[in-house]
Design a protein around this motif. Structure first.
Motif, PDB file in Angstrom:
ATOM      1  N   VAL A 183       0.832  -1.205   0.000  1.00  0.00           N
ATOM      2  CA  VAL A 183       0.000   0.000   0.000  1.00  0.00           C
ATOM      3  C   VAL A 183       0.864   1.252   0.000  1.00  0.00           C
ATOM      4  O   VAL A 183       0.602   2.205  -0.751  1.00  0.00           O
ATOM      5  N   ARG A 184       1.921   1.243   0.811  1.00  0.00           N
ATOM      6  CA  ARG A 184       2.740   2.444   0.984  1.00  0.00           C
ATOM      7  C   ARG A 184       3.625   2.735  -0.215  1.00  0.00           C
ATOM      8  O   ARG A 184       3.810   3.899  -0.590  1.00  0.00           O
ATOM      9  N   THR A 185       4.167   1.705  -0.836  1.00  0.00           N
ATOM     10  CA  THR A 185       5.154   1.925  -1.895  1.00  0.00           C
ATOM     11  C   THR A 185       4.609   1.737  -3.310  1.00  0.00           C
ATOM     12  O   THR A 185       5.238   2.194  -4.266  1.00  0.00           O
ATOM     13  N   VAL A 186       3.481   1.075  -3.449  1.00  0.00           N
ATOM     14  CA  VAL A 186       2.948   0.791  -4.786  1.00  0.00           C
ATOM     15  C   VAL A 186       1.608   1.492  -5.012  1.00  0.00           C
ATOM     16  O   VAL A 186       1.429   2.199  -6.009  1.00  0.00           O
ATOM     17  N   VAL A 187       0.670   1.301  -4.081  1.00  0.00           N
ATOM     18  CA  VAL A 187      -0.692   1.789  -4.304  1.00  0.00           C
ATOM     19  C   VAL A 187      -0.774   3.305  -4.128  1.00  0.00           C
ATOM     20  O   VAL A 187      -1.278   4.023  -5.010  1.00  0.00           O
ATOM     21  N   LEU A 188      -0.288   3.809  -2.998  1.00  0.00           N
ATOM     22  CA  LEU A 188      -0.404   5.248  -2.735  1.00  0.00           C
ATOM     23  C   LEU A 188       0.324   6.116  -3.769  1.00  0.00           C
ATOM     24  O   LEU A 188      -0.237   7.121  -4.220  1.00  0.00           O
ATOM     25  N   PRO A 189       1.555   5.783  -4.171  1.00  0.00           N
ATOM     26  CA  PRO A 189       2.175   6.602  -5.227  1.00  0.00           C
ATOM     27  C   PRO A 189       1.398   6.601  -6.538  1.00  0.00           C
ATOM     28  O   PRO A 189       1.476   7.559  -7.304  1.00  0.00           O
ATOM     29  N   GLY A 190       0.645   5.532  -6.790  1.00  0.00           N
ATOM     30  CA  GLY A 190      -0.125   5.458  -8.022  1.00  0.00           C
ATOM     31  C   GLY A 190      -1.428   6.231  -7.985  1.00  0.00           C
ATOM     32  O   GLY A 190      -2.063   6.421  -9.028  1.00  0.00           O
ATOM     33  N   CYS A 191      -1.854   6.690  -6.801  1.00  0.00           N
ATOM     34  CA  CYS A 191      -3.121   7.415  -6.709  1.00  0.00           C
ATOM     35  C   CYS A 191      -2.955   8.752  -6.007  1.00  0.00           C
ATOM     36  O   CYS A 191      -3.929   9.322  -5.513  1.00  0.00           O
ATOM     37  N   VAL A 192      -1.742   9.249  -5.959  1.00  0.00           N
ATOM     38  CA  VAL A 192      -1.499  10.507  -5.243  1.00  0.00           C
ATOM     39  C   VAL A 192      -2.247  11.668  -5.885  1.00  0.00           C
ATOM     40  O   VAL A 192      -2.599  12.645  -5.215  1.00  0.00           O
ATOM     41  N   ASP A 193      -2.529  11.569  -7.181  1.00  0.00           N
ATOM     42  CA  ASP A 193      -3.266  12.657  -7.835  1.00  0.00           C
ATOM     43  C   ASP A 193      -4.670  12.804  -7.264  1.00  0.00           C
ATOM     44  O   ASP A 193      -5.181  13.920  -7.106  1.00  0.00           O
TER      45      ASP A 193
END
Length: 285
Positions: A183-193
């Motif tokens: 979640v911290r390194t893959v998912v969140l960076p992909g939905c930061v917008d």
């Protein structure tokens, strides 16, 4: 002959619908343009450095909105500091961890219902919950705005989390990463917008809110530091606009504040569009 008649009717219907849509779009654009030009035309001439940088003084009949500007900044910061962790955390749990779909559906329905409640009701509830316990102050208003903006942050973050491909998660799991690390390194960076967009939209709603703050934050026009300011009553720009227009009849000042708020709203919407385009471009590379 029958086919030709049907074809002409369909073409005529298509032309009519296109004309109606163009008319609707034109009326909407004209209304927005008229509102912008009218408010800016009335308000911009009244914006002076003295208005922006001084306190109101009833002895000298001087009008200044510096306290209102500072109170607006304080309440925006206080609201975001509380609502962002709550909203993003709730969205992550509902999307990534919650396994009971019925519970998730109930929470999402409750969030959508909260987003549709009139702000005056939030103000009444905030007065009973927060103002009665901590007094009329900016912090009571900020906590009320937290409840108002929580559904926006949560839903925008949720929708952004759902856009991250499942294959990204499966690939990270295949490399031995744990749930939180994924979640911290893959998912969140992909939905930061989505998180940033929700934050910007929340700022816009905070700036434009007045009804809830009338019950909770008060009307004071005093310059304080951020700590003292949050513990004291204070008027934001929208509340000050109401006070100057309705209570004191200072429509020139009210239009000046309205012009400032209008410009801020346009800037916020423009910033949200730029953020979405920037991260969409990054994902396409």
């Amino acid at each position: 002959m029958l086919n030709q008649s049907l074809s002409k009717k369909r073409k005529g219907f298509a032309v009519l619908m296109k004309a109606l849509m163009l008319l609707s779009a034109g009326l909407t654009a004209a209304l927005v343009l008229f509102l912008l030009l009218y408010v800016l035309g009335k308000g911009v001439p009244g914006i002076t450095w003295e208005l922006l940088s001084t306190n109101p003084s009833y002895l000298t009949e001087r009008i200044g909105i510096l306290p209102d500007i500072l109170n607006t900044v304080y309440i925006v910061l206080a609201t975001l500091v509380i609502v962002l962790p709550l909203g993003v955390g709730a969205a992550i749990y509902l999307t990534e961890y919650a396994s009971n779909k019925k519970v998730v559906g109930v929470i999402e329905y409750a969030a959508e219902t909260l987003s549709g409640i009139p702000s005056i009701i939030y103000g009444l509830v905030g007065m009973l919950l927060f103002s009665n316990s901590m007094g009329t102050c900016l912090m009571a208003g900020a906590l009320t705005l937290v409840i108002m903006n929580l559904p926006t942050i949560m839903r925008t973050t949720q929708e952004s989390l759902k856009t991250v491909p499942q294959s990204y998660r499966e690939g990270a799991f295949g490399l031995g990463a744990g749930k939180w690390r994924v979640v911290r390194t893959v998912v969140l960076p992909g939905c930061v917008d989505g998180v940033i967009t929700g934050c910007i939209l929340s700022v816009g709603r905070i700036l434009g809110e007045s009804a809830a703050l009338l019950f909770t934050a008060g009307f004071a026009h005093a310059v304080n530091g951020i700590i003292d300011g949050l513990a004291a009553p204070g008027a934001t720009l929208t509340v000050a606009l109401y006070v100057y227009a309705k209570e004191q009849g200072e429509f020139g000042v009210a239009f000046a504040i309205a012009a400032i708020l209008m410009v801020l709203t346009v800037v916020i919407n423009f910033a949200a569009t730029l953020v979405q385009k920037y991260f969409a471009k990054r994902r396409s590379l």
